[in-house]
Design a protein around this motif. Structure first.
Motif, PDB file in Angstrom:
ATOM      1  N   UNK A  39      57.201  37.724  20.867  1.00 18.28           N
ATOM      2  CA  UNK A  39      56.277  37.091  21.797  1.00 18.28           C
ATOM      3  C   UNK A  39      55.054  36.561  21.049  1.00 18.28           C
ATOM      4  N   UNK A  40      54.567  37.317  20.065  1.00 18.35           N
ATOM      5  CA  UNK A  40      53.417  36.853  19.276  1.00 18.35           C
ATOM      6  C   UNK A  40      53.776  35.607  18.486  1.00 18.35           C
ATOM      7  N   UNK A  41      55.004  35.542  17.956  1.00 15.87           N
ATOM      8  CA  UNK A  41      55.427  34.357  17.218  1.00 15.87           C
ATOM      9  C   UNK A  41      55.487  33.143  18.143  1.00 15.87           C
ATOM     10  N   UNK A  42      56.054  33.333  19.332  1.00 11.71           N
ATOM     11  CA  UNK A  42      56.108  32.220  20.289  1.00 11.71           C
ATOM     12  C   UNK A  42      54.704  31.774  20.687  1.00 11.71           C
ATOM     13  N   UNK A  43      53.818  32.712  20.937  1.00  6.03           N
ATOM     14  CA  UNK A  43      52.443  32.349  21.296  1.00  6.03           C
ATOM     15  C   UNK A  43      51.776  31.577  20.160  1.00  6.03           C
ATOM     16  N   UNK A  44      52.035  31.977  18.918  1.00  9.40           N
ATOM     17  CA  UNK A  44      51.409  31.316  17.762  1.00  9.40           C
ATOM     18  C   UNK A  44      51.875  29.877  17.626  1.00  9.40           C
ATOM     19  N   UNK A  45      53.192  29.639  17.707  1.00 12.02           N
ATOM     20  CA  UNK A  45      53.683  28.265  17.543  1.00 12.02           C
ATOM     21  C   UNK A  45      53.326  27.413  18.751  1.00 12.02           C
ATOM     22  N   UNK A  55      46.793  29.528  25.278  1.00 11.10           N
ATOM     23  CA  UNK A  55      47.740  29.909  24.228  1.00 11.10           C
ATOM     24  C   UNK A  55      47.084  30.837  23.207  1.00 11.10           C
ATOM     25  N   UNK A  56      45.832  30.559  22.836  1.00  5.17           N
ATOM     26  CA  UNK A  56      45.121  31.440  21.897  1.00  5.17           C
ATOM     27  C   UNK A  56      44.922  32.822  22.521  1.00  5.17           C
ATOM     28  N   UNK A  57      44.583  32.848  23.804  1.00  3.37           N
ATOM     29  CA  UNK A  57      44.448  34.130  24.496  1.00  3.37           C
ATOM     30  C   UNK A  57      45.778  34.870  24.504  1.00  3.37           C
ATOM     31  N   UNK A  58      46.860  34.131  24.683  1.00  2.72           N
ATOM     32  CA  UNK A  58      48.191  34.732  24.660  1.00  2.72           C
ATOM     33  C   UNK A  58      48.481  35.363  23.300  1.00  2.72           C
ATOM     34  N   UNK A  59      48.039  34.707  22.234  1.00  2.73           N
ATOM     35  CA  UNK A  59      48.205  35.299  20.899  1.00  2.73           C
ATOM     36  C   UNK A  59      47.505  36.656  20.843  1.00  2.73           C
ATOM     37  N   UNK A  60      46.251  36.680  21.282  1.00  2.73           N
ATOM     38  CA  UNK A  60      45.491  37.918  21.243  1.00  2.73           C
ATOM     39  C   UNK A  60      46.111  39.015  22.080  1.00  2.73           C
ATOM     40  N   UNK A  61      46.680  38.646  23.224  1.00  2.03           N
ATOM     41  CA  UNK A  61      47.300  39.625  24.094  1.00  2.03           C
ATOM     42  C   UNK A  61      48.686  40.041  23.604  1.00  2.03           C
ATOM     43  N   UNK A  62      49.286  39.249  22.707  1.00  2.00           N
ATOM     44  CA  UNK A  62      50.596  39.601  22.169  1.00  2.00           C
ATOM     45  C   UNK A  62      50.454  40.525  20.968  1.00  2.00           C
ATOM     46  N   UNK A  63      49.628  40.104  19.999  1.00  2.00           N
ATOM     47  CA  UNK A  63      49.412  40.912  18.795  1.00  2.00           C
ATOM     48  C   UNK A  63      48.170  40.364  18.109  1.00  2.00           C
TER      49      UNK A  63
END
Length: 557
Positions: A196-202, A226-234
């Motif tokens: 999920x963190x990889x998907x959020x990053x790309x 999307x940046x918030x999603x990165x933070x919430x993923x990892x």
């Protein structure tokens, strides 16, 4: 702002990067309309319009125009998902996945209490999986399916990034290379948040490129989410934002007028808004940083092994590092300013996070390959660019042929790792499934159980027995279990062993992850004498990294 990336609707024509950015090929004369100042509200001439005429009115894109984008994304998505689903439920859950199931199975109130104590940064993922389990169950396949879908979507997004940075064929090559990388299969088949963190990053990278192409409030808002999603993923994946800045700086230089101000204000505001929203989670994670203090120190041996561990195959890691650095060099030495910033952008994405993790290890303990999984797509994009260059002269059949050869070579090089990660060899895991099945076969009503060694052995067994009512499972006898609870997330040990065994069961199964010496020797020294005094050894069965010893109460005890 001059368009420097491909549109969403139509695949970029197969041209060299220099041809894709004509504004850098050399000086050109201004069109009549460009020679003087433009009037307010006057439409800008389309890039490359030699006559200086305003572009035709925008029209709704038809389904035929969306076909190239659909093909570019669906093919990598389908291929990657197919690879992710191969034997996805064959391997038993390993320790970290057992922790995922255990946390996601808690009632939401208890899950919130857990996050206040441990794993705060994983709370959003656990909460998502709690909802997922309610809909689809908690089998091995069900728990891992979100990661498989996330990884397949990531391959599709990588293809779109490749089209924007280079061209559509390069994007297609990148998307198709993703499932050939062993580490993609590994974490596409794991009930942890890394996919999920990889998907959020790309996704954040793609939305950033879109916002830099035609900045607007809505595009920056999507990027902020999307940046918030990165933070919430990892939260470790937020280190990738340094590469985003490398993309923003040249975009500001190229942009003019209102577009420039949208970029100058939009990017920092989006990052700041996302960062402030994720800040409570980040602070909670910092407070619980002792949880990852187990990560080994950054010795030279670990640094030397890092590329192979990053890709879960030294051969595959060497392939991408060789092609990646060659591609960086070609791009950096190009006469095209656009190619030079692409080289810097991908270098910062691929190389900077591991370097930062290494030099800040004693403060943050982030130097762990799976924590830096989000850097792998950058290497894949660089490798795809190098392969695309090898496929000249241009031709779809030639590109696909070279891609198939490269993908086949990667599959062959990583075959042993691809197969091993679909078995319990992936983590040299304790034989939870086999040992739990053995006990379930021979247990009798009223049996007790003691777990010794690894602190969370009980999670693996509780998962394997999850469909068996708790009353029918062996009862833990050396745990101060709160009354009325199925299992405690604190799992406190019994302080008075003699008192806990006073009314103990007639038979106890002793499960130990430290099989050494006498069957009861793995027990803590405070417990072993009382257990030996009351119980005798009947049988011992050895499983991979586990002992299961059958103990019976001595007569008169």
């Amino acid at each position: 702002m001059a368009a420097d990336t491909a549109t969403d609707a139509v695949a970029t024509p197969v041209t060299s990067p220099e041809e894709a950015a004509p504004e850098e090929a050399g000086p050109k004369k201004a069109a009549p309309e460009e020679a003087g100042p433009k009037k307010a509200g006057e439409p800008r001439p389309e890039a490359g319009n030699g006559e200086g005429k305003p572009p035709p009115p925008k029209r709704r894109r038809g389904w035929r125009e969306l076909l190239p984008t659909a093909a570019l994304t669906i093919v990598p998505f389908a291929v990657t998902l197919t690879v992710m689903l191969i034997d996805i439920g064959k391997r038993q859950l390993w320790r970290d996945e057992n922790a995922t199931w255990w946390a996601a199975s808690l009632p939401t109130g208890d899950l919130r209490k857990l996050a206040d104590t441990v794993d705060a940064v994983l709370y959003p993922y656990y909460l998502f999986l709690h909802w997922w389990i309610g809909l689809f169950g908690d089998s091995e396949t069900a728990l891992r399916m979100p990661s498989a879908i996330f990884m397949a979507l990531a391959a599709a997004v990588v293809a779109l990034i490749g089209r924007r940075l280079f061209d559509a064929p390069t994007g297609l090559v990148a998307g198709l290379l993703m499932p050939a990388v062993p580490v993609i299969s590994r974490y596409g088949q794991e009930a942890r948040p890394y996919a999920m963190a990889l998907l959020a990053s790309v996704t954040a990278v793609l939305l950033l490129l879109r916002a830099l192409e035609r900045p607007s409030a809505w595009r920056w808002a999507a990027y902020a989410i999307a940046v918030l999603w990165i933070g919430y993923s990892h939260v470790v994946a937020l280190m990738g934002l340094a590469a985003h800045l490398i993309a923003v700086v040249p975009a500001v230089r190229r942009a003019t007028g209102r577009d420039r101000w949208w970029i100058v204000a939009g990017w920092p505001v989006a990052v700041l808004a996302a960062g402030l929203t994720a800040l409570p989670l980040i602070l909670d994670g910092d407070r619980q940083s002792a949880q990852i203090s187990w990560i080994p120190n950054t010795t030279w041996a670990r640094v030397h092994a890092f590329p192979g561990e990053m890709f879960l195959s030294p051969a595959v890691g060497g392939f991408f590092l060789a092609l990646g650095f060659a591609a960086m060099t070609l791009l950096a030495l190009s006469d095209s300013r656009r190619q030079r910033w692409i080289a810097a952008f991908l270098a910062f994405w691929a190389v900077l996070p591991p370097v930062l993790a290494y030099y800040t290890f004693h403060e943050f303990h982030f130097f762990l390959p799976r924590y830096l999984l989000f850097t792998v797509p950058a290497w894949v994009l660089l490798g795809a660019y190098a392969i695309r260059r090898l496929a000249t002269p241009t031709g779809l059949a030639r590109i696909l042929a070279v891609t198939l050869v490269a993908g086949g070579a990667l599959t062959f090089a990583g075959w042993d790792h691809q197969t091993a990660m679909r078995t319990d060899q992936a983590e040299e895991e304790y034989a939870f499934r086999d040992a739990a099945g053995y006990i379930a076969q021979w247990e009798r009503p009223g049996d007790g159980i003691i777990f010794s060694g690894y602190d969370f052995l009980h999670r693996g067994f509780r998962y394997e027995w999850r469909h068996q009512p708790l009353a029918e499972q062996p009862r833990e006898v050396l745990v101060a279990q709160p009354p009325g609870t199925e299992w405690s997330w604190v799992h406190p040990p019994c302080r008075d062993t003699a008192a806990c065994l006073a009314d103990g069961p007639p038979r106890i199964w002793l499960v130990s992850s430290d099989p050494s010496g006498w069957p009861t020797s793995p027990l803590p020294s405070s417990q072993q004498p009382d257990v030996d005094a009351r119980y005798k050894w009947v049988s011992k069965t050895v499983f991979h990294r586990l002992w299961v010893t059958e103990l019976e109460r001595r007569p008169g005890q």
